[in-house]
Scaffold this motif. Sequence first.
Motif, PDB file in Angstrom:
ATOM      1  N   SER A 805     -15.364  -3.492  19.142  1.00 47.00           N
ATOM      2  CA  SER A 805     -14.060  -3.089  19.685  1.00 47.00           C
ATOM      3  C   SER A 805     -12.922  -3.290  18.693  1.00 47.00           C
ATOM      4  O   SER A 805     -11.771  -2.967  18.997  1.00 47.00           O
ATOM      5  CB  SER A 805     -13.752  -3.888  20.963  1.00 47.00           C
ATOM      6  OG  SER A 805     -13.618  -5.270  20.672  1.00 47.00           O
ATOM      7  N   LEU A 806     -13.224  -3.836  17.524  1.00 47.60           N
ATOM      8  CA  LEU A 806     -12.196  -4.069  16.512  1.00 47.60           C
ATOM      9  C   LEU A 806     -12.470  -3.182  15.301  1.00 47.60           C
ATOM     10  O   LEU A 806     -13.587  -3.172  14.757  1.00 47.60           O
ATOM     11  CB  LEU A 806     -12.183  -5.539  16.084  1.00 47.60           C
ATOM     12  CG  LEU A 806     -11.824  -6.551  17.180  1.00 47.60           C
ATOM     13  CD1 LEU A 806     -11.968  -7.965  16.651  1.00 47.60           C
ATOM     14  CD2 LEU A 806     -10.418  -6.314  17.698  1.00 47.60           C
ATOM     15  N   SER A 807     -11.472  -2.464  14.892  1.00 49.36           N
ATOM     16  CA  SER A 807     -11.612  -1.586  13.731  1.00 49.36           C
ATOM     17  C   SER A 807     -11.287  -2.341  12.443  1.00 49.36           C
ATOM     18  O   SER A 807     -10.681  -3.422  12.465  1.00 49.36           O
ATOM     19  CB  SER A 807     -10.689  -0.371  13.862  1.00 49.36           C
ATOM     20  OG  SER A 807     -11.029   0.392  15.003  1.00 49.36           O
ATOM     21  N   VAL A 808     -11.670  -1.750  11.326  1.00 48.16           N
ATOM     22  CA  VAL A 808     -11.518  -2.391  10.004  1.00 48.16           C
ATOM     23  C   VAL A 808     -10.397  -1.694   9.238  1.00 48.16           C
ATOM     24  O   VAL A 808     -10.288  -0.456   9.258  1.00 48.16           O
ATOM     25  CB  VAL A 808     -12.836  -2.323   9.207  1.00 48.16           C
ATOM     26  CG1 VAL A 808     -12.663  -2.985   7.835  1.00 48.16           C
ATOM     27  CG2 VAL A 808     -13.970  -2.965   9.982  1.00 48.16           C
ATOM     28  N   PHE A 809      -9.599  -2.530   8.551  1.00 50.29           N
ATOM     29  CA  PHE A 809      -8.511  -1.993   7.724  1.00 50.29           C
ATOM     30  C   PHE A 809      -8.566  -2.651   6.351  1.00 50.29           C
ATOM     31  O   PHE A 809      -8.723  -3.876   6.242  1.00 50.29           O
ATOM     32  CB  PHE A 809      -7.158  -2.256   8.377  1.00 50.29           C
ATOM     33  CG  PHE A 809      -5.992  -1.717   7.596  1.00 50.29           C
ATOM     34  CD1 PHE A 809      -5.686  -0.371   7.617  1.00 50.29           C
ATOM     35  CD2 PHE A 809      -5.209  -2.564   6.817  1.00 50.29           C
ATOM     36  CE1 PHE A 809      -4.619   0.137   6.895  1.00 50.29           C
ATOM     37  CE2 PHE A 809      -4.133  -2.085   6.095  1.00 50.29           C
ATOM     38  CZ  PHE A 809      -3.838  -0.716   6.134  1.00 50.29           C
ATOM     39  N   SER A 810      -8.411  -1.825   5.315  1.00 55.58           N
ATOM     40  CA  SER A 810      -8.421  -2.342   3.941  1.00 55.58           C
ATOM     41  C   SER A 810      -7.034  -2.867   3.579  1.00 55.58           C
ATOM     42  O   SER A 810      -6.033  -2.170   3.750  1.00 55.58           O
ATOM     43  CB  SER A 810      -8.848  -1.240   2.969  1.00 55.58           C
ATOM     44  OG  SER A 810      -8.780  -1.701   1.641  1.00 55.58           O
ATOM     45  N   ILE A 811      -6.978  -4.084   3.075  1.00 58.62           N
ATOM     46  CA  ILE A 811      -5.696  -4.728   2.769  1.00 58.62           C
ATOM     47  C   ILE A 811      -4.930  -3.956   1.697  1.00 58.62           C
ATOM     48  O   ILE A 811      -3.687  -3.891   1.723  1.00 58.62           O
ATOM     49  CB  ILE A 811      -5.946  -6.184   2.322  1.00 58.62           C
ATOM     50  CG1 ILE A 811      -6.477  -6.993   3.498  1.00 58.62           C
ATOM     51  CG2 ILE A 811      -4.677  -6.815   1.766  1.00 58.62           C
ATOM     52  CD1 ILE A 811      -6.852  -8.412   3.156  1.00 58.62           C
ATOM     53  N   GLN A 812      -5.623  -3.334   0.806  1.00 58.96           N
ATOM     54  CA  GLN A 812      -4.931  -2.603  -0.259  1.00 58.96           C
ATOM     55  C   GLN A 812      -4.210  -1.363   0.251  1.00 58.96           C
ATOM     56  O   GLN A 812      -3.390  -0.784  -0.467  1.00 58.96           O
ATOM     57  CB  GLN A 812      -5.933  -2.206  -1.341  1.00 58.96           C
ATOM     58  CG  GLN A 812      -6.977  -1.200  -0.869  1.00 58.96           C
ATOM     59  CD  GLN A 812      -7.974  -0.843  -1.940  1.00 58.96           C
ATOM     60  OE1 GLN A 812      -7.921  -1.399  -3.049  1.00 58.96           O
ATOM     61  NE2 GLN A 812      -8.885   0.067  -1.638  1.00 58.96           N
ATOM     62  N   ASP A 813      -4.490  -0.959   1.496  1.00 60.76           N
ATOM     63  CA  ASP A 813      -3.814   0.211   2.070  1.00 60.76           C
ATOM     64  C   ASP A 813      -2.482  -0.140   2.728  1.00 60.76           C
ATOM     65  O   ASP A 813      -1.819   0.744   3.286  1.00 60.76           O
ATOM     66  CB  ASP A 813      -4.716   0.900   3.100  1.00 60.76           C
ATOM     67  CG  ASP A 813      -5.928   1.550   2.441  1.00 60.76           C
ATOM     68  OD1 ASP A 813      -5.813   1.898   1.246  1.00 60.76           O
ATOM     69  OD2 ASP A 813      -6.961   1.700   3.116  1.00 60.76           O
ATOM     70  N   PHE A 814      -2.098  -1.422   2.704  1.00 61.00           N
ATOM     71  CA  PHE A 814      -0.799  -1.812   3.248  1.00 61.00           C
ATOM     72  C   PHE A 814       0.317  -1.196   2.405  1.00 61.00           C
ATOM     73  O   PHE A 814       0.234  -1.171   1.164  1.00 61.00           O
ATOM     74  CB  PHE A 814      -0.621  -3.334   3.254  1.00 61.00           C
ATOM     75  CG  PHE A 814      -1.112  -4.002   4.503  1.00 61.00           C
ATOM     76  CD1 PHE A 814      -0.551  -3.692   5.740  1.00 61.00           C
ATOM     77  CD2 PHE A 814      -2.134  -4.942   4.449  1.00 61.00           C
ATOM     78  CE1 PHE A 814      -0.998  -4.325   6.889  1.00 61.00           C
ATOM     79  CE2 PHE A 814      -2.578  -5.572   5.593  1.00 61.00           C
ATOM     80  CZ  PHE A 814      -2.017  -5.255   6.822  1.00 61.00           C
ATOM     81  N   ASN A 831      -9.817 -14.087  -1.314  1.00 63.73           N
ATOM     82  CA  ASN A 831     -10.778 -13.044  -1.675  1.00 63.73           C
ATOM     83  C   ASN A 831     -11.240 -12.212  -0.479  1.00 63.73           C
ATOM     84  O   ASN A 831     -12.396 -11.774  -0.404  1.00 63.73           O
ATOM     85  CB  ASN A 831     -12.011 -13.655  -2.368  1.00 63.73           C
ATOM     86  CG  ASN A 831     -11.626 -14.408  -3.624  1.00 63.73           C
ATOM     87  OD1 ASN A 831     -10.742 -13.964  -4.372  1.00 63.73           O
ATOM     88  ND2 ASN A 831     -12.283 -15.532  -3.857  1.00 63.73           N
ATOM     89  N   ILE A 832     -10.352 -12.027   0.481  1.00 59.78           N
ATOM     90  CA  ILE A 832     -10.661 -11.204   1.655  1.00 59.78           C
ATOM     91  C   ILE A 832     -10.007  -9.854   1.460  1.00 59.78           C
ATOM     92  O   ILE A 832      -8.803  -9.761   1.189  1.00 59.78           O
ATOM     93  CB  ILE A 832     -10.168 -11.877   2.954  1.00 59.78           C
ATOM     94  CG1 ILE A 832     -10.904 -13.211   3.151  1.00 59.78           C
ATOM     95  CG2 ILE A 832     -10.386 -10.964   4.157  1.00 59.78           C
ATOM     96  CD1 ILE A 832     -10.440 -14.001   4.346  1.00 59.78           C
ATOM     97  N   THR A 833     -10.808  -8.818   1.575  1.00 58.33           N
ATOM     98  CA  THR A 833     -10.293  -7.474   1.285  1.00 58.33           C
ATOM     99  C   THR A 833      -9.996  -6.651   2.528  1.00 58.33           C
ATOM    100  O   THR A 833      -9.346  -5.604   2.434  1.00 58.33           O
ATOM    101  CB  THR A 833     -11.325  -6.714   0.433  1.00 58.33           C
ATOM    102  OG1 THR A 833     -12.565  -6.634   1.156  1.00 58.33           O
ATOM    103  CG2 THR A 833     -11.533  -7.414  -0.906  1.00 58.33           C
ATOM    104  N   THR A 834     -10.459  -7.092   3.696  1.00 57.89           N
ATOM    105  CA  THR A 834     -10.232  -6.321   4.934  1.00 57.89           C
ATOM    106  C   THR A 834      -9.757  -7.236   6.047  1.00 57.89           C
ATOM    107  O   THR A 834      -9.963  -8.469   6.001  1.00 57.89           O
ATOM    108  CB  THR A 834     -11.527  -5.616   5.400  1.00 57.89           C
ATOM    109  OG1 THR A 834     -12.536  -6.603   5.671  1.00 57.89           O
ATOM    110  CG2 THR A 834     -12.010  -4.620   4.362  1.00 57.89           C
TER     111      THR A 834
END
Length: 944
Positions: A805-814, A831-834
């Motif tokens: 129920s939780l989607s993934v988002f890439s931190i670099q897309d902020f 070192n967490i990328t999402t």
Amino acid sequence: MRSSNSKKFSDPTFSLSASSDWKIFIMSETEDNDSLEMDSDADEERDLEMTDLVDSKAQPACRSEPEASKVPKASFNGNPDSLFFNDGKRRIDYILVYEDESKNGSTKKGSVMRRRKRRREFFEGNLMTEGTELEVTQSVTDEKLFFVKLHIPFNVLCHYAEILHIKLPIKHNDLVPQSSAHNCISKHFYPDEDIIRREPDFFTAPFRKDLLNHFQLKEREGLDLFTPAMRSRMAFYILSRAAYDVKGDVRKFGITKLLAGGVYKAAYPLHDCRFNVKSKEENCPNERFLLYSEWAHPKNFYKMQPLDLIRKYFGEKIGIYFAWLGFYTFMLFLAAAFGLGCFIYGFKTRESSTWSKEVCDPEIGGKIIMCPQCDKDCPYWRLNSTCESSKKLCIFDNFGTLVFAVFMSVWVTLFLEFWKRYQAKLEHDWDTVEFLQQEEQPRPEYEARCFYERFSPVTQTMEKVPYTSCGKCMRVCCGIGTVLFWILLIVASVVGVIVYRLAMFITFSTSLRSDLNRKELEPFREYITPQMATSITASIISVVIIMILNNLYEKVAIWITDFELPRTKTEYENSLTLKMFLFQFVNFYSSCFYIAFFKGKMVGYPGRPVYWLGAFRNEECDPGSCLTELTTQLAIIMTGKAIWNNIQEVLLPWLKNVLFRHCTQVGSDKVIPRWEQDYQLQPVGELGLFYEYLEMVIQFGFVTLFVASFPLAPLLALFNNLFEIRVDGWKFTTQFRRIVPEKAQDIGAWQPILQGVAILAVVTNGAIIAFTSDMIPRLVYYWALSVSPYADGSNHTMAGFINSSLSVFSIQDFSNSSKPREEITPAWFNNITTCRYRDFRNPPGHYNQYEFSIYYWHVIAAKLAFMIVVEHIVYFTKFMLSYMIPDVPEALKEQIRRERFLTQDILHQTRITHFKELIKPISEKLQGDVEGKEAEFTELDNLI
């Protein structure tokens, strides 16, 4: 004093004339606005000067007072419980109170005081011309106050009883009452019949003086034919239509305007005794004492209400309100028990919920890093920080809640249908079955402005109306426009609260976590979240805004309704009811609708959030859902509203009475008469009962519209209503002057409003389950996505629901405007990328990244299917129940037919008797002539 036997009554259809030489001309709307005219001393003086000029030159006859305008004065006889004139025979039917301003050193000019005195004397002279009898007594506590006692003789009562279509008993009910097991059980909860005797069951008919001997009288003297409530009602009718001033062709009348202008300080019927002490008077029924000791006292909270005695003492309108409130409270027992069961079920299963366990599990929820919920100032956070809130959510968001929502949809139908049956029985027992519009007399304010003529299709004659068709359209349009403006004002206030929520969530997100890191506040860290702090403070602000807007709009709604000028009081109250409810509906429920159906629905995703007004990022729901926040909002508004209403209804009248008694405190050696004791109580406003209904209907909306999110709402409403019944009874019997009894057939415009709320409740509860809670997504996952081909297993399970129920988002897309600041990034964020967010979107790297996934469309289809199926099933069930439960019981139909038969039979026998009396002299004369002829023939035969 002028004898009432010499009175020549006016036409019942228009009983405003008190003297044949008056030329009646109903004044215009502008000229008769006395309540405004008399508020200003300058206006009074100017009006008086103009009146004196007219009097001296043109209209001396019109300004002359009727005969017998001097009211006899009598000193107090020392009997504090007396309900009679000083002669001990004539009963007091109404009290008027005025102040002799010449004795208090008033700063008002002499012309104003003379004007008030002249109007008062003119009014009282008119009352005596109408056949009433007056007696004035000076106050024993304040020499400036005078009490005018009004008595209506029996023949005057008979006249106005015919005008008001008052029904009286003609014969004992000869139908055998039906008993049931319910009666055998409930009788133990009724007041003791040895104390409050059951009212005799009669068939009744509209009063007619020529049928006087057919009505059931005690001792056949007419003294007990009309109850004190009936007498007070007729007295108020006379007072409302007696003139107090005439200026040329313009005639002013009505006690209401005299009260508004300060000519009289108060007008009220008398309580029959003190509420806590039984009267020693022979003819005193002590009904007030019985009502307090057996009904209004808190010790009687478990007892059924003595509705017949309430109706007898306060009138049908008050009686049917308490009947409805009692029936509503009784039906709440079943809803409260079911809701409590659902709450206990949710509380017991909160620890065993699979998805809640996943949230709290350090290996699952502890490793899920959630995206910031605001721009720059909100940090990353772990999902297991919402462990406690997820457990709370399990209490309200479970399958038991779904069953309870369907049950409440059926319950509300049963409540309304059984209320119709009960109301039909009350209509028959209380003689309001045939209470038609033509029986209700026009309001004096309406009659005073009838200066246009129109053709009546009913009477086929010309009738007076206060406005043309164009004028009526203009008034209605003005009213609609004003109501819409205030509704938009409420919407603006709701938007303001939303902006507050958006701004404060950012503040709490940055400051609250650092504050809770202190050692002394560490235990509260798991329970107080930015969402919760924002929700609670916003709910409190919403309650304050609601109360402020209520007080402002109340005056606006009354002004609009006065401007529309409804014909009868029932039409006036119905018009005001619709305006007030529309406003209150938006005022009380708008914040709940926002949380349930708008919050968190259009938020975008972390890389492209949706902004309010281009500046504030839209609110997101908790990873569970917005259901917990909706529950909090409902609990705070219901509790805050109940507390505020009790302060207004109980504390303020009590404090006012205490202060008044303290300011007018007299020595213990002085005995205060009954009329002066009642004057020290609080007056009941014209719309006092209206607010009682409004409070309960708004509560009914909370109980039904949003019950899927808060199954304890019926229980809270039950506790409040058990208290409310006794509080209202205590208030009416101890703190307020006696209410003028009024006739009422039903609860009026509130009935269709309740039905509308019941229909809307099916939609709102279905939408809450489908779109606010997470029940449908969980069901879709359990039945479709937890097995092959979407998962490896073949057994249906809830394991893995949180991750899906939780989607993934890439931190670099902020974007630079939304990326969290470095200084607020947690130390464990390495070192967490999402990060994860609550939605059903494709992951980064997908060819349609961040677009809605197939899971989303499955869920949407399931939600729409759920809404359609459940609503159709519930509406079909409601329709079948409405069809199967008749509005009027068959036994009651038999009683109504029997009563009509008896009434027609009595009228028929009366006509026959009257006809026989008319032809009796003729038949006797004919018989005498025949006997004379026979004697002559006999004499001739003898001669022959």
